[in-house]
Structures are given as structure tokens and as C-alpha cells.
Design an enzyme around this catalytic site. Sequence first.
Site, PDB file in Angstrom:
ATOM      1  N   SER A  49       0.828  -1.221   0.000  1.00 11.29           N
ATOM      2  CA  SER A  49       0.000   0.000   0.000  1.00 11.29           C
ATOM      3  C   SER A  49       0.856   1.262   0.000  1.00 11.29           C
ATOM      4  O   SER A  49       1.936   1.306   0.599  1.00 11.29           O
ATOM      5  CB  SER A  49      -0.888   0.034   1.243  1.00 11.29           C
ATOM      6  OG  SER A  49      -1.639  -1.147   1.332  1.00 11.29           O
ATOM      7  N   GLU A  68      -3.862 -13.941   1.597  1.00 11.77           N
ATOM      8  CA  GLU A  68      -4.120 -13.063   2.746  1.00 11.77           C
ATOM      9  C   GLU A  68      -5.589 -13.093   3.155  1.00 11.77           C
ATOM     10  O   GLU A  68      -5.917 -13.041   4.329  1.00 11.77           O
ATOM     11  CB  GLU A  68      -3.694 -11.634   2.386  1.00 11.77           C
ATOM     12  CG  GLU A  68      -3.643 -10.706   3.581  1.00 11.77           C
ATOM     13  CD  GLU A  68      -2.968  -9.376   3.271  1.00 11.77           C
ATOM     14  OE1 GLU A  68      -2.634  -9.130   2.099  1.00 11.77           O
ATOM     15  OE2 GLU A  68      -2.797  -8.583   4.210  1.00 11.77           O
TER      16      GLU A  68
END
Length: 387
Positions: free
Chosen positions: A133, A248
Site C-alpha cells: 500500500s 491473505e
Amino acid sequence: MDFSFSAPELAFAEEARAWLEANVPPAWRRDHCWSRADDPLWLGIARDWQRKLHQGGWAAISWPREHGGRGATVIERWLFEEALDRAGAPRPAAGAYVDLIGPAILRHGTDAQRTRFLGRLLSGEDLWCQGFSEPGAGSDLGALSTRGERRGDGFVVNGQKVWTSYADVADWCFLLCRTEPAAPKHHGISLLLVDMRSPGITVRPLRQITGDAEFSEVFFEDVRVPAEMMVGAPGAGWQIAIGILAHERGPVWTFTFQRTIRRSLERLLGAARAHPAARRALADPGYRQRLAQAHIEVELLRLVGYRSLTRLLRTGQPGVESSIEKVLGSETDQRLQELAMEVLGPWAMLDEECRRAYLYSRSETIMGGTSEIQRNLIAQRILGLPR
Ligand SMILES: Cc1cc2nc3c(=O)[nH]c(=O)nc-3n(C[C@H](O)[C@H](O)[C@H](O)COP(=O)(O)OP(=O)(O)OC[C@H]3O[C@@H](n4cnc5c(N)ncnc54)[C@H](O)[C@@H]3O)c2cc1C
């Protein structure tokens, strides 16, 4: 449909139970999910526990034997995670990274990368963080702008990552960056393994609502990364990242979060029986209905988890159904933690674990891809709706 386990699976579960009984020191045992907020000695214990797991051959049981696993089936992994839970084992230092960067290196890495990194990941000698991110690229990860410019026998990385969990303690970062600026958006991204001690890296911890600083901003200024630290081909980073993200929100949820949620419900029921104020709440039909609903949702989550496991068993890869598990799990936990606050009333504020679980649950519908993004994926890829 038969959900019972076979005799060899039950024998495996017994072997795991006996090993854990002999190897989890009583001082490390907890009846709730361990975190760094629990104990200033967190990192030392997490590393010691990781080393013990590795020495016993339990650090990544579903990996191939030649890379430190024991070639366990998905069902055996499930049974082992349950046994870990029952033993109250602490969280190992490698955490979810065994399921994130581990499979990516196993599948796409070079022999040299496998030799250099996998053993040290499993033993806890190297801690990892995930550099995906950025301030301008979260849900739209393909918009990332951190650059990896090819120069001589390596890359020079410039840019910023954010919300990087465990960056403050990590030795290595698996970093997505743009190495092919002329290529179309998603084809210009590569995955680099970056030594966090490289000159030019600055880590600034960010404090969360819980009071912990679990994640950080990470700045890269002219950081040199050798060319052999690229995983897969130049421009293949996006495809590899999709696989990491599927793990994830799939196996990491199936194997860890959903048991944490089940434990939260059990703790709430136990606490509600123990506290006089909560017992009054339990006499209220509204709260009884919501507790029953929470039980239904936790059971649903288990069944959705079984479906994810079946997919893993058949294809070796988590499927798009993992988005269902992520939405259901994170939103169930938020409802459950809110219910705990209401049922326990002021007692909840005095119970550190309860207070923390409530505040932490806010992040669960964001991390690993927000609920809105998961719903978009479900709409497009499961229901076949237009973009
Ligand atoms: C506890 C925690 C740990 C994390 N750890 C890491 C880590 O280790 N490494 C890492 O790389 N990242 C990490 N993250 C970051 C996480 O992956 C991002 O926060 C997440 O992907 C969302 O991105 P964003 O925060 O930039 O929000 P944005 O993408 O800016 O989204 C803002 C809001 O807009 C909504 N939105 C955006 N696009 C759409 C759309 N197309 N349709 C509908 N709604 C939309 C989102 O759902 C959200 O509500 C972590 C986050 C948390 C909370």
C-alpha cells in the site's frame, strides 16, 4: 457429506497435541490471541517460539519437506491450527508471512532465493513486512508509484509505502514497485526483496486506535537493490501480488482469524455468565437473540472456511471465494465485539483484551482489501455482474 476425520488424520492431531504439550512453556500460554501489545517481551518470545516450531518441523507443515515443511495436507494444517489454539500457543514471529511471501518464493523464486530466504523465514531469523500500500494506492493497488529504476546490476528504489505492518522490526520487505514505466499500468510492476537495513530507508511508526504502533510509513530514497532480488520476471509483480492477496484473505483467515473470532464468542459467553451486570443483560430477549445470531455466524464462518479448504485441497490455490470469507469474518467480528461492549457494559472497559479486540476489529474490514472491494470482486467474479 462426511465431516469426520480419518484415522491417520486423528493420529496426526494427537502427535501435534503431544508435541505442543511438551513444547509450549506454561508462561507463554494464553486463552486469547497474543499480540505485541500483551507483553514488552513479545518479540523475544515470538522469535523463540518460531525457532522451536522450526526445530520441531512444525513451522510450515504444508510446505514441501525439502523446504522445511512436512508435506501436510490442508486438513492436517487445520487440525494443527486447532491444536495450537487449544495449547494457548503464542503467535510465532514469522506470523502470516509464512503464508504470504513464503508461497510466492516457493512458486516464483529462483533456487538461490529459496535457499537464502525460506529456512531463515521459518526459523524466525529473518522477519518480514509487506510493502504494497501507498498513500495513493490502497484499494487501487495497480496505481502504485514507488519506482524501481534499473541501473547497472540492480535497481534504485524511490517512493513511499504506508500501513506497513511490522516494518519497525522487519529484516526484509517484499516490495511492489514500478520497474517498467512504459508498460501498461498492471504490467509495469515487479516484486523486489529489499533488505530493510539498506541505506536510504526510513521507518516512521503510526499509532493505531488501540494504542499500538503495529504499522509504519516507510520511505525509500535512492535505495539500491541487487537485480537477483527480483521475484519472477520484470513486470510479473502484479500476478504474483494477486496470489499473495488471495492467500491473505483466504488461508490466513481460515486458519487464524476465524478461530480468534470463535474464541472471542466463547470468552464473551464465559464473561457474561461471570459478571452480575452482564447476567442482567442475558435476561433481555434482545441480547439473547443477538448472542444466538453471533453463534450462527461463527458456525457459518466455519463452513465457509471448510469450502475454502476444499478449494485449496483440489487446486493448491485459494479461490475468489476467499472474498466471501473475508467479508463474513471481518463483519461478524465487528458485530460480535460491539455486542461484547453492550453486554459487558463498564466491565468491558476494565478488560484489556476485550477493549483491544473491540478497537482492533475496526481495522479488519480494511486490511487485506476493504469490504467494498471484496463485494465488488464477489459481484464481478462470482456473480458475473458487469464492472
Ligand atoms: C491493520 C492494518 C494493517 C495493514 N497492513 C498492511 C501491510 O502490512 N502492508 C500493506 O501494504 N498494506 C497494509 N495495510 C493497508 C491495507 O491493505 C489498505 O488499507 C487497504 O487496501 C485499503 O486501502 P486504503 O487504506 O488506501 O483505502 P482507499 O483505497 O483509499 O479506500 C478508501 C475507502 O474507499 C472505498 N473504495 C475505494 N475504491 C472503491 C471502489 N472501487 N468501490 C467501492 N469503494 C471503494 C474503500 O472501500 C474505503 O472505504 C494494512 C491496513 C490495516 C488497517
